[in-house]
Design an enzyme around this catalytic site. Structure first.
Site, PDB file in Angstrom:
ATOM      1  N   SER A 192     -45.282  -9.563 -34.609  1.00 10.11           N
ATOM      2  CA  SER A 192     -44.998  -8.468 -33.680  1.00 10.11           C
ATOM      3  C   SER A 192     -44.126  -7.396 -34.327  1.00 10.11           C
ATOM      4  CB  SER A 192     -44.290  -9.001 -32.440  1.00 10.11           C
ATOM      5  OG  SER A 192     -44.972 -10.117 -31.929  1.00 10.11           O
TER       6      SER A 192
HETATM    7  N1  SAH Z   1     -44.246 -14.747 -32.284  1.00  7.88           N
HETATM    8  C1  SAH Z   1     -45.084 -14.480 -33.447  1.00  7.88           C
HETATM    9  C2  SAH Z   1     -46.240 -13.544 -33.167  1.00  7.88           C
HETATM   10  C3  SAH Z   1     -47.226 -14.178 -32.280  1.00  7.88           C
HETATM   11  S1  SAH Z   1     -48.881 -13.588 -32.359  1.00  7.88           S
HETATM   12  C4  SAH Z   1     -44.265 -13.988 -34.619  1.00  7.88           C
HETATM   13  O1  SAH Z   1     -43.033 -13.868 -34.503  1.00  7.88           O
HETATM   14  O2  SAH Z   1     -44.854 -13.777 -35.681  1.00  7.88           O
HETATM   15  C5  SAH Z   1     -49.498 -14.622 -31.070  1.00  7.88           C
HETATM   16  C6  SAH Z   1     -49.725 -16.062 -31.459  1.00  7.88           C
HETATM   17  O3  SAH Z   1     -50.078 -16.757 -30.275  1.00  7.88           O
HETATM   18  C7  SAH Z   1     -50.855 -16.252 -32.444  1.00  7.88           C
HETATM   19  O4  SAH Z   1     -50.388 -16.881 -33.606  1.00  7.88           O
HETATM   20  C8  SAH Z   1     -51.844 -17.148 -31.681  1.00  7.88           C
HETATM   21  O5  SAH Z   1     -52.478 -18.130 -32.505  1.00  7.88           O
HETATM   22  C9  SAH Z   1     -50.948 -17.804 -30.653  1.00  7.88           C
HETATM   23  N2  SAH Z   1     -51.624 -18.314 -29.453  1.00  7.88           N
HETATM   24  C10 SAH Z   1     -52.609 -17.744 -28.730  1.00  7.88           C
HETATM   25  N3  SAH Z   1     -52.956 -18.555 -27.695  1.00  7.88           N
HETATM   26  C11 SAH Z   1     -52.160 -19.652 -27.788  1.00  7.88           C
HETATM   27  C12 SAH Z   1     -52.048 -20.846 -27.016  1.00  7.88           C
HETATM   28  N4  SAH Z   1     -52.808 -21.092 -25.940  1.00  7.88           N
HETATM   29  N5  SAH Z   1     -51.125 -21.755 -27.388  1.00  7.88           N
HETATM   30  C13 SAH Z   1     -50.341 -21.557 -28.482  1.00  7.88           C
HETATM   31  N6  SAH Z   1     -50.409 -20.440 -29.248  1.00  7.88           N
HETATM   32  C14 SAH Z   1     -51.312 -19.509 -28.905  1.00  7.88           C
END
Ligand code: SAH
Length: 221
Positions: A69
């Site tokens: 992000s």
């Molecule tokens: N917080 C992260 C950015 C997240 S991007 C950082 O600091 O880099 C969003 C993430 O959510 C992705 O890696 C994706 O794989 C995950 N995601 C999406 N659906 C999900 C689910 N149902 N359970 C766990 N993770 C999930």
């Protein structure tokens, strides 16, 4: 004053200072959050060609087609979550691990889950390299939360759901806070702050955001 009296020129430190300045001008004013973001090197969480852009205030691609992000959004979400030193926190969406690393400096225990095992493995390696020992990362579908560790003081969801997932609401302590982007994945979503009260839930809209969707089930990578 001779040149030798000047501090050594450190481009990485200058870029980090510039990023902190940008965070402040984008509404990240909480001193604890800014201090944590100053200590966590975003460069450690970005690989390959994008590593040189780690100190810019923009989202960047990471493995498995996901994104780390934008720092000002990370700062605003962390500030809205208002984590306390004794808190047990759940993050849904480990991604690069950057957000979890910041939370780990602000509270007692961080559990973070991602549906992509490869991301969890990479993030674990960075946590261990940075000696962030109070983070536990799992490969799991975070829409169901983490029942074994519930309830949580704080829950931060970093992928967009159409509504705040019921299991996550149920795993929040009374007085606890959840920050989650809600809305359709292909449009602008709204970041909301949910506070669990003894009598129910209070919802506050914070700002428009754009996140990857919360997807059901474990990923294949
Ligand atoms: N917080 C992260 C950015 C997240 S991007 C950082 O600091 O880099 C969003 C993430 O959510 C992705 O890696 C994706 O794989 C995950 N995601 C999406 N659906 C999900 C689910 N149902 N359970 C766990 N993770 C999930």
């Amino acid at each position: 004053m001779s040149d030798s009296a000047l501090p050594p020129h450190d481009p990485a430190a200058e870029r980090l200072m510039q990023l902190i300045f940008t965070l402040r001008s984008n509404g990240v004013t909480d001193a604890r959050v800014l201090a944590a973001m100053e200590r966590v090197d975003r460069g450690a969480f970005v690989r390959g060609v994008f590593a040189t852009r780690a100190y810019e205030d923009m989202p960047l691609p990471i493995s498995c087609g996901q994104t780390i992000s934008q720092p000002s959004v990370v700062g605003q979400m962390t500030q809205a979550l208002n984590p306390q030193p004794r808190d047990k926190v759940l993050e849904v969406g480990t991604g690069s691990g950057y957000q979890a690393a910041i939370l780990s400096l602000l509270c007692r225990r961080v559990y973070t889950v991602d549906r992509h095992r490869a991301l969890v493995d990479e993030a674990r390696a960075v946590f261990s390299a940075l000696s962030l020992v109070n983070i536990t990362a799992f490969a799991a579908d975070g829409s169901f939360g983490l029942p074994d560790q519930a309830p949580f003081d704080r829950i931060l969801v970093t992928a967009a759901a159409e509504d705040p997932p019921g299991p996550l609401l149920a795993q929040l302590k009374i007085g606890g806070i959840m920050v989650v982007p809600v809305g359709q994945s292909d449009t602008v979503q709204t970041l909301i702050k949910v506070t669990r009260l003894a009598s129910g839930y209070d919802y506050e809209e914070l700002r428009p955001v754009r996140f990857v969707p919360l997807v059901e089930g474990l990923g294949t990578e």
